[in-house]
Design a protein around this motif. Sequence first.
Motif, PDB file in Angstrom:
ATOM      1  N   THR A  19       0.828  -1.199   0.000  1.00 38.10           N
ATOM      2  CA  THR A  19       0.000   0.000   0.000  1.00 38.10           C
ATOM      3  C   THR A  19       0.870   1.260   0.000  1.00 38.10           C
ATOM      4  O   THR A  19       2.041   1.222   0.376  1.00 38.10           O
ATOM      5  N   VAL A  20       0.268   2.360  -0.428  1.00 38.57           N
ATOM      6  CA  VAL A  20       0.949   3.651  -0.442  1.00 38.57           C
ATOM      7  C   VAL A  20       0.038   4.690   0.199  1.00 38.57           C
ATOM      8  O   VAL A  20      -1.177   4.518   0.269  1.00 38.57           O
ATOM      9  N   ALA A  21       0.647   5.765   0.652  1.00 39.12           N
ATOM     10  CA  ALA A  21      -0.105   6.920   1.143  1.00 39.12           C
ATOM     11  C   ALA A  21       0.023   8.004   0.082  1.00 39.12           C
ATOM     12  O   ALA A  21       1.123   8.459  -0.221  1.00 39.12           O
ATOM     13  N   GLU A  22      -1.101   8.366  -0.496  1.00 40.45           N
ATOM     14  CA  GLU A  22      -1.110   9.427  -1.496  1.00 40.45           C
ATOM     15  C   GLU A  22      -1.555  10.706  -0.805  1.00 40.45           C
ATOM     16  O   GLU A  22      -2.577  10.718  -0.123  1.00 40.45           O
ATOM     17  N   ILE A  23      -0.793  11.766  -0.980  1.00 37.70           N
ATOM     18  CA  ILE A  23      -1.091  13.033  -0.319  1.00 37.70           C
ATOM     19  C   ILE A  23      -1.437  14.066  -1.381  1.00 37.70           C
ATOM     20  O   ILE A  23      -0.647  14.319  -2.296  1.00 37.70           O
ATOM     21  N   ASP A  24      -2.622  14.627  -1.244  1.00 39.50           N
ATOM     22  CA  ASP A  24      -3.078  15.674  -2.154  1.00 39.50           C
ATOM     23  C   ASP A  24      -3.118  16.999  -1.411  1.00 39.50           C
ATOM     24  O   ASP A  24      -3.388  17.046  -0.209  1.00 39.50           O
ATOM     25  N   TRP A  30       0.375  15.792  -4.419  1.00 39.52           N
ATOM     26  CA  TRP A  30       1.615  16.456  -4.029  1.00 39.52           C
ATOM     27  C   TRP A  30       2.719  15.436  -3.778  1.00 39.52           C
ATOM     28  O   TRP A  30       3.847  15.600  -4.223  1.00 39.52           O
ATOM     29  N   ALA A  31       2.392  14.355  -3.056  1.00 36.34           N
ATOM     30  CA  ALA A  31       3.428  13.395  -2.681  1.00 36.34           C
ATOM     31  C   ALA A  31       2.825  12.010  -2.506  1.00 36.34           C
ATOM     32  O   ALA A  31       1.610  11.850  -2.404  1.00 36.34           O
ATOM     33  N   GLU A  32       3.727  11.038  -2.466  1.00 36.03           N
ATOM     34  CA  GLU A  32       3.329   9.656  -2.222  1.00 36.03           C
ATOM     35  C   GLU A  32       4.397   9.025  -1.344  1.00 36.03           C
ATOM     36  O   GLU A  32       5.589   9.182  -1.603  1.00 36.03           O
ATOM     37  N   ILE A  33       3.949   8.347  -0.303  1.00 34.05           N
ATOM     38  CA  ILE A  33       4.871   7.639   0.584  1.00 34.05           C
ATOM     39  C   ILE A  33       4.621   6.153   0.399  1.00 34.05           C
ATOM     40  O   ILE A  33       3.477   5.701   0.402  1.00 34.05           O
ATOM     41  N   SER A  34       5.697   5.404   0.233  1.00 35.96           N
ATOM     42  CA  SER A  34       5.561   3.961   0.082  1.00 35.96           C
ATOM     43  C   SER A  34       6.571   3.269   0.983  1.00 35.96           C
ATOM     44  O   SER A  34       7.526   3.877   1.461  1.00 35.96           O
ATOM     45  N   ALA A  35       6.329   1.998   1.185  1.00 36.99           N
ATOM     46  CA  ALA A  35       7.246   1.169   1.967  1.00 36.99           C
ATOM     47  C   ALA A  35       7.317  -0.180   1.271  1.00 36.99           C
ATOM     48  O   ALA A  35       6.644  -1.122   1.661  1.00 36.99           O
ATOM     49  N   GLU A  36       8.092  -0.247   0.212  1.00 36.11           N
ATOM     50  CA  GLU A  36       8.219  -1.508  -0.513  1.00 36.11           C
ATOM     51  C   GLU A  36       8.864  -2.571   0.373  1.00 36.11           C
ATOM     52  O   GLU A  36       8.615  -3.741   0.225  1.00 36.11           O
ATOM     53  N   GLU A  37       9.704  -2.131   1.307  1.00 33.36           N
ATOM     54  CA  GLU A  37      10.193  -3.005   2.367  1.00 33.36           C
ATOM     55  C   GLU A  37       9.526  -2.520   3.641  1.00 33.36           C
ATOM     56  O   GLU A  37       9.448  -1.311   3.875  1.00 33.36           O
ATOM     57  N   PRO A  38       9.036  -3.426   4.482  1.00 30.02           N
ATOM     58  CA  PRO A  38       8.326  -2.980   5.686  1.00 30.02           C
ATOM     59  C   PRO A  38       9.134  -1.977   6.512  1.00 30.02           C
ATOM     60  O   PRO A  38      10.303  -2.191   6.807  1.00 30.02           O
ATOM     61  N   TYR A  39       8.489  -0.874   6.828  1.00 31.17           N
ATOM     62  CA  TYR A  39       9.008   0.186   7.691  1.00 31.17           C
ATOM     63  C   TYR A  39      10.240   0.903   7.139  1.00 31.17           C
ATOM     64  O   TYR A  39      10.964   1.548   7.879  1.00 31.17           O
ATOM     65  N   LYS A  40      10.481   0.795   5.844  1.00 33.26           N
ATOM     66  CA  LYS A  40      11.521   1.586   5.183  1.00 33.26           C
ATOM     67  C   LYS A  40      10.792   2.458   4.171  1.00 33.26           C
ATOM     68  O   LYS A  40      10.484   2.023   3.070  1.00 33.26           O
ATOM     69  N   TYR A  41      10.522   3.677   4.586  1.00 33.49           N
ATOM     70  CA  TYR A  41       9.651   4.557   3.819  1.00 33.49           C
ATOM     71  C   TYR A  41      10.425   5.353   2.775  1.00 33.49           C
ATOM     72  O   TYR A  41      11.555   5.769   3.001  1.00 33.49           O
ATOM     73  N   ALA A  68       0.585  10.863   7.347  1.00 34.27           N
ATOM     74  CA  ALA A  68       0.500   9.875   6.267  1.00 34.27           C
ATOM     75  C   ALA A  68       1.358   8.657   6.587  1.00 34.27           C
ATOM     76  O   ALA A  68       0.934   7.510   6.395  1.00 34.27           O
ATOM     77  N   LYS A  69       2.552   8.892   7.097  1.00 38.91           N
ATOM     78  CA  LYS A  69       3.442   7.787   7.466  1.00 38.91           C
ATOM     79  C   LYS A  69       2.806   6.941   8.568  1.00 38.91           C
ATOM     80  O   LYS A  69       2.828   5.709   8.508  1.00 38.91           O
ATOM     81  N   LYS A  70       2.214   7.603   9.549  1.00 38.31           N
ATOM     82  CA  LYS A  70       1.573   6.887  10.659  1.00 38.31           C
ATOM     83  C   LYS A  70       0.397   6.047  10.155  1.00 38.31           C
ATOM     84  O   LYS A  70       0.237   4.888  10.546  1.00 38.31           O
ATOM     85  N   GLN A  71      -0.410   6.622   9.268  1.00 35.55           N
ATOM     86  CA  GLN A  71      -1.542   5.871   8.712  1.00 35.55           C
ATOM     87  C   GLN A  71      -1.057   4.687   7.884  1.00 35.55           C
ATOM     88  O   GLN A  71      -1.610   3.593   7.966  1.00 35.55           O
ATOM     89  N   LEU A  72      -0.016   4.907   7.089  1.00 36.00           N
ATOM     90  CA  LEU A  72       0.529   3.838   6.256  1.00 36.00           C
ATOM     91  C   LEU A  72       1.116   2.720   7.117  1.00 36.00           C
ATOM     92  O   LEU A  72       0.977   1.540   6.788  1.00 36.00           O
ATOM     93  N   ALA A  73       1.737   3.085   8.231  1.00 35.79           N
ATOM     94  CA  ALA A  73       2.356   2.091   9.114  1.00 35.79           C
ATOM     95  C   ALA A  73       1.338   1.086   9.638  1.00 35.79           C
ATOM     96  O   ALA A  73       1.681  -0.068   9.899  1.00 35.79           O
ATOM     97  N   LYS A  74       0.092   1.504   9.771  1.00 34.60           N
ATOM     98  CA  LYS A  74      -0.948   0.591  10.250  1.00 34.60           C
ATOM     99  C   LYS A  74      -1.161  -0.573   9.289  1.00 34.60           C
ATOM    100  O   LYS A  74      -1.689  -1.608   9.672  1.00 34.60           O
ATOM    101  N   PHE A  75      -0.746  -0.394   8.038  1.00 32.77           N
ATOM    102  CA  PHE A  75      -0.942  -1.425   7.026  1.00 32.77           C
ATOM    103  C   PHE A  75       0.318  -2.236   6.760  1.00 32.77           C
ATOM    104  O   PHE A  75       0.325  -3.099   5.894  1.00 32.77           O
ATOM    105  N   GLN A  76       1.393  -1.951   7.474  1.00 28.55           N
ATOM    106  CA  GLN A  76       2.655  -2.640   7.251  1.00 28.55           C
ATOM    107  C   GLN A  76       2.720  -3.933   8.052  1.00 28.55           C
ATOM    108  O   GLN A  76       2.195  -4.024   9.150  1.00 28.55           O
ATOM    109  N   ARG A  77       3.394  -4.905   7.498  1.00 32.48           N
ATOM    110  CA  ARG A  77       3.612  -6.170   8.194  1.00 32.48           C
ATOM    111  C   ARG A  77       4.994  -6.150   8.838  1.00 32.48           C
ATOM    112  O   ARG A  77       5.928  -5.580   8.283  1.00 32.48           O
TER     113      ARG A  77
END
Length: 118
Positions: A19-24, A30-41, A68-77
């Motif tokens: 999953t990614v966090a898309e920020i408008d 405006w930006a997108e945060i991803s973690a293709e490896e868990p907890y490495k944003y 956004a990072k905090k919300q995305l972290a909820k979906f990380q394994r």
Amino acid sequence: MSRNDFNIDILELPDRENTVAEIDYKKCQWAEISAEEPYKYVIQIYKHPEKEYWEFSFDEAIETLQSAKKQLAKFQRTPEQQAEYEDRQKELANFNPTPEETAEYERKMEEQRKKYYG
């Protein structure tokens, strides 16, 4: 400028494994945060579609990125959860139910349909 001008969506995109966090900002990405490896944003910042640059409050931008990072972290394994997930995916790839298992599954599904839909 207001914090309400920012919007964060957590999305599953077809070209990303996780999953990614898309920020408008004012309905423009405006930006997108991803973690293709868990907890490495990783952050990608996009150019403004109409202007030379983005401009807004530093504090609001940082707060939005942190949120956004905090919300995305909820979906990380965790690494352990990721290993379990990958093992389960391998099991499912090789899953070949017997005719009896298929019949049992279909029977249970029919019970559920009757229970919920009459």
